[in-house]
Design an enzyme around this catalytic site. Structure first.
Site, PDB file in Angstrom:
ATOM      1  N   LYS A  53       0.841  -1.208   0.000  1.00 53.17           N
ATOM      2  CA  LYS A  53       0.000   0.000   0.000  1.00 53.17           C
ATOM      3  C   LYS A  53       0.872   1.252   0.000  1.00 53.17           C
ATOM      4  O   LYS A  53       0.589   2.217  -0.721  1.00 53.17           O
ATOM      5  CB  LYS A  53      -0.935  -0.019   1.222  1.00 53.17           C
ATOM      6  CG  LYS A  53      -2.069  -1.032   1.061  1.00 53.17           C
ATOM      7  CD  LYS A  53      -2.836  -1.306   2.352  1.00 53.17           C
ATOM      8  CE  LYS A  53      -3.832  -2.444   2.121  1.00 53.17           C
ATOM      9  NZ  LYS A  53      -4.500  -2.916   3.322  1.00 53.17           N
ATOM     10  N   GLN A  97      -4.556  -1.541   9.427  1.00 59.73           N
ATOM     11  CA  GLN A  97      -4.431  -2.870   8.837  1.00 59.73           C
ATOM     12  C   GLN A  97      -5.019  -3.930   9.774  1.00 59.73           C
ATOM     13  O   GLN A  97      -4.691  -3.968  10.959  1.00 59.73           O
ATOM     14  CB  GLN A  97      -2.955  -3.173   8.536  1.00 59.73           C
ATOM     15  CG  GLN A  97      -2.725  -4.489   7.824  1.00 59.73           C
ATOM     16  CD  GLN A  97      -3.342  -4.512   6.429  1.00 59.73           C
ATOM     17  OE1 GLN A  97      -3.240  -3.550   5.664  1.00 59.73           O
ATOM     18  NE2 GLN A  97      -4.000  -5.610   6.087  1.00 59.73           N
ATOM     19  N   ASP A 120     -11.107   2.742   3.663  1.00 61.50           N
ATOM     20  CA  ASP A 120     -11.335   1.295   3.539  1.00 61.50           C
ATOM     21  C   ASP A 120     -12.831   0.994   3.399  1.00 61.50           C
ATOM     22  O   ASP A 120     -13.216  -0.107   3.007  1.00 61.50           O
ATOM     23  CB  ASP A 120     -10.818   0.567   4.794  1.00 61.50           C
ATOM     24  CG  ASP A 120      -9.585  -0.270   4.511  1.00 61.50           C
ATOM     25  OD1 ASP A 120      -9.310  -0.532   3.318  1.00 61.50           O
ATOM     26  OD2 ASP A 120      -8.914  -0.672   5.473  1.00 61.50           O
TER      27      ASP A 120
END
Ligand code: NDP
Length: 282
Positions: A53, A97, A120
């Protein structure tokens, strides 16, 4: 019939190029888009995802700020960091994460992220916006799948769409997006009776289960478009999807490969969401 390949890697490349152009325009005006990524603990797979990422951001002109925290970080410390990022004007997207260590309440962490930085798309406000057709961030994987379907020329209005899997991050939002696109949607899961009877009706079949090659060619309607979200290791350690690619491609009209299908699109959609977050703030 031999299905055509839906090339997620190529589509992701072109999306990244578009993101880079728009990111450069924001940067030229002194407002570079910024993504904060928080990694708690030493999970090897998570470390790889985070590295990718950060790399994607660098290549697309998005400023990334990585915070690596030890596994024993108290939940309160993590929440305080998120609250600080929520009010940091240089940060437009915040990603924590997953999975988090067991002593941390994942739901509480996600709900602490400001919905306007929830790139997200996991916040309950983002899920509610999707459910009710309001603007909000879409979870990256189902968002990427919709772009793949568009790219493949899928006609969704009135089509039978079957989603196998009902997780909050893939199956459920995927079904809602297909419904929004006017498909007739069926969601299957581990308790569904006669899975094949459902999948054989699908003009568009999305597999998001996590079981290597469980969808075989005889479970697919001739001419269907098949999107394989699964990422599994087979008995030899090889990366493979939920769909048995070799038998499926003899029946389907178009299919995503694993790797090179949904995976690169998931990564690209995070960049798209971050850029859109920055553009909205402008
Ligand atoms: P989850 O484990 O959260 O959900 C799996 C779903 O599959 C559940 O709804 C489960 O049903 C259903 N299921 C399990 N067994 C069966 C069965 N025999 N028949 C029908 N349905 C079944 O997984 P995720 O949604 O997070 O991920 C799914 C897959 O997609 C995984 O392989 C994951 O690695 C991959 N993935 C890939 C991404 C990418 O970018 N390519 C991104 C995210 C995920 P029930 O609810 O009843 O338990």
């Amino acid at each position: 019939m031999t299905a055509s390949l839906i090339d997620g890697a190529a589509l992701a490349r072109s999306l990244r190029a578009q993101v880079a152009e728009r990111a450069a325009a924001l940067t030229a005006r002194g407002r570079p888009p910024g993504l904060a990524v928080i990694l708690v603990g030493e999970d090897a797979a998570s470390a790889v995802y985070v590295r990718n990422k950060v790399k994607d951001c660098e290549e697309s002109g998005i400023r990334s700020v990585l915070q690596r925290l030890p596994a024993q970080t108290p939940e309160a410390d993590l929440l305080a960091r998120i609250q600080a990022l929520n009010v940091d004007p240089s940060i437009h997207g915040i990603l924590v994460q997953l999975p988090l260590p067991a002593h941390i309440d994942t739901r509480r962490v996600i709900e602490t992220i400001s919905p306007d930085k929830d790139v997200d798309g996991f916040h309950v406000a983002s899920a509610g916006a999707l459910m009710t057709g309001q603007p909000g961030f879409l979870p990256c994987t189902p968002y990427g799948v919709m772009r793949l379907l568009e790219h493949a020329g899928a006609r969704l209005a009135g089509a039978e769409a079957v989603v196998v899997g009902r997780s909050n991050i893939v199956g459920k939002p995927q079904a809602l997006l297909l419904l929004q696109a006017d498909a007739t949607v069926t969601i299957c899961h581990s308790r569904s009776r006669d899975l094949a009877a459902h999948t054989r009706r699908a003009d568009v079949l999305i597999a998001a289960v996590g079981r290597a090659r469980m969808i075989t060619g005889d479970m697919i309607k001739p001419g269907a478009i098949v999107i394989d979200v699964g990422m599994n290791r087979d008995e030899t350690g090889k990366l493979c999807g939920d769909v048995d690619f070799d038998s499926a491609r003899e029946v389907a009209s178009a299919i995503t490969p694993v790797p090179g299908g949904v995976g690169p699109m998931t990564r690209a959609m995070l960049l798209v969401n971050t850029l859109e977050a920055a553009e909205r703030k402008r």
